[in-house]
Motif scaffolding. Sequence first.
Motif: not given
Lengths: 266, 244, 350
Positions: A14-35
Amino acid sequence: MSFNQSEFFDLGYLDYLSYKDTFIHRLDPRAKFIVTLVFIFMVISFPKHEISGLIPFLIFPVILVALADIPIKIILKKLIVVSPFALMVGIFNPMLDRKILISLFGIGISGGWISYLSIIIKFILTISSALILIATTSFPGICMAMENLGMPNIFILQLMFIYRYIFILGEEVVRTNNARELRSFGKKGYEILTAGNILGSLLLRTIDRSERIYQAMCARGFNGKINLFKKSRFLLKDFLYIILLSGFFIFLRLFPLSQFIGKMFI
Amino acid sequence: MSHHIIKAENIHFSYPDGTKAINGISFEIHHGESVGIIGPNGAGKSTLILQLNGFLLPTSGSFNIGGTPVTQKTKTEIRRHVGLVFQNPDDQLFMPTVFDDVAFGPLNLGLSPEAVEIKVEESLRIVGCLELKSRPSHHLSLGQKRAVSIATILAMEPDILVMDEPSSFLDNHSRREIINLLRKFHHTKIIVSHDLDLIMDVCERCIILNDGRVQADGTTKDMLLNKTLLEKNKLELPLSLQNK
Amino acid sequence: MHMADALLSPTVGLSFWAGTIATISYCARKLKNEFNDKIIPLMGVMGAFIFAGQMINFTIPATGSSGHIGGGLLLTIVLGPWAAFISIASVLFIQALFFADGGLLALGCNIWNLGIYPCFIAYPLVYKLITGSNNSNKKIMIGSILGVILGLEMGAFSVVLETVFSGITELPFLTFTSIMLPIHLLIAVVEGIVTGTIVIYVKNIQPDLFYSDNKSNNTLLNLKKVLVAMSVLALITGGMLSWFASTHPDGLEWSMGKISGREELPPKEDIFHKTLSKLQEKTAFLPDYGFKKPEMAEPEKAESEKEAWPAVSGGTSIAGILGGILTLGITILIGSVIKFFRKRSLTNTY
């Protein structure tokens, strides 16, 4: 708390996946966390016999998995691994609530089965959204999001330290376990006293390590407070992501989309 | 940069449990010198370098760095001038990502975010790891971890670099890269190592420690070719010289 | 055992989050003001130690199953209650994300269940009282076993309360309690023995390693503070919980229902339905769910309702099911289309 060797490898994955580079990965962590939080909250706020209202929510994990290029297998695997508690506690619903709630083509379905199904769907939605959050957001990013959202500095530091050292201590234990397995001829698990002693020595090594880390910190000017570098790049797209998705979830919560679609065909 | 002279005067040190680690060490290291400290296990090497940074204070005798004595009071100041790279990069790199780790020191020095960012990139470029900037530390190879460890110290702009076993755990290729890197630095360097070939390549001067005492102090060439001296101190000729 | 999002009502989830965050902030302030900064890296690696330690499985005698340490009490013995609570909270946070243990809303409950009891009850009131200042091996072992038992049992009981208050499951309070407590008793005894063994092992090698609060403060005084803090927290939480329980269905659900009109009666409002709903509100224990639980109403009413229920909303529920299936289909379709195009664009670029 539960954690075993295979989960240790999943964590790495999972940790490895989290360093991928896609549109979703590039969003700000705060935005993803709140959503994610809004999503979970909307799902959980449905009453216990709700099913049709919950189903449209599946669109969120499905689209995210697809957009962020996450193998669906890992999400399903984790769902199955952690399911027992919710499933076991929920199974009493069909046994205890036998009241027929709806009858469909002459077959009565009891409230218990409906609420049980509802629990399962809620379970799938909440757990998968949390897993997708971590698979699309690097953990240091999540820590930063938490810091920005006002969690105490020392709590954030703990998260960072644990994240940094899980992998190191985990590998140490994997080596210990492998060494044991070589000599234990198929016996599973340690004797209690052996386990205590192995853990005791691991504990001592860990504390020694913390001493060395402390020295390394002091060598670089540590004086009680760790200043975190804030890379704040909250862009318009992050803002839109929060507004649009939260709005969509609230809409789904208020408007019975499934029924609407169904009615178009009846 | 002021001329930093490291002066050890008759240092003695015993641990709280009574173990005597250092029994009277004196030496002087001048600005820009590169000094290897070698000796068998338990010779007092690690204890010595922890004292250079004020983590341990001598039971008697004194350390003087650039005119400032190392004491409880001055240790924070001393640590800005003496950069210590620990043996295990997993202890040295404690932050989740490479960037955060290298930024840790400059942030503590109170630099502005822009200055920190510049400093981090500069330090990583020197050790050839700029492209690792946003990677988490646990995804790095050992050689990379070692190089980043050095960058974390370079970012502090120390005058003196102290390294504990810079080549341990490394494969030949990464070891060679670290050696080349060390040769590039113009800092005063103190390197503690069992890797005598590394000492040969990097240091012009060498101090042999044994039983908590200085057994010999001179040019690396003289000392590392002296088979009797080395064997007396449980050391061997550097591998590159053994078959000649 | 971890509480799960799916079994939780939003209000129970939120009130435990509130209690948990308040405790974290309190502990953070305490640590900042009163502790040596050495504790920061120590807490961090101790958290990682708990993770790694859980990969060591030991056999539970006479059952054939295996267990692992939970570590709450052990962390407290090494770090002291304040630091241990924050450390446990961080471990659980990471578990909720990476292993999906429970979920993010239930995390507040889980930190509460696995943190508050070992740190602020089992440690000061059991372990510390038993071991005292003269900590012989025997006392450490007994203290560990009893401490872990108390901590885990209270945690398990908490899970029961949270589940029952949430009202998502039908499981009756007594049945659930009588399942949860004995299971956890067995787990606790074994974990207690392992914890004791670890502490004794470490003590024999480095006796000065453990947290001790009598260096600076008087233990009894600290204990008093803990108790006061605990009871204040308990009062606040209890107050919140009982308020929510009394206004069940909870605020959000109720207001949502108001807005959408969905929790209320179907739009066809006639006098019959109005009186029926009024009656239900009077008779039902849980007004929100009353309509769906006709057995709560008086028998005759229930009967009339049985007829009314399918007539009114049979169509809606079929539409719901059909719509649900269709939505599911559309969802999967959208997902696969995105995947398909992503793959194509990837193969095109490379």
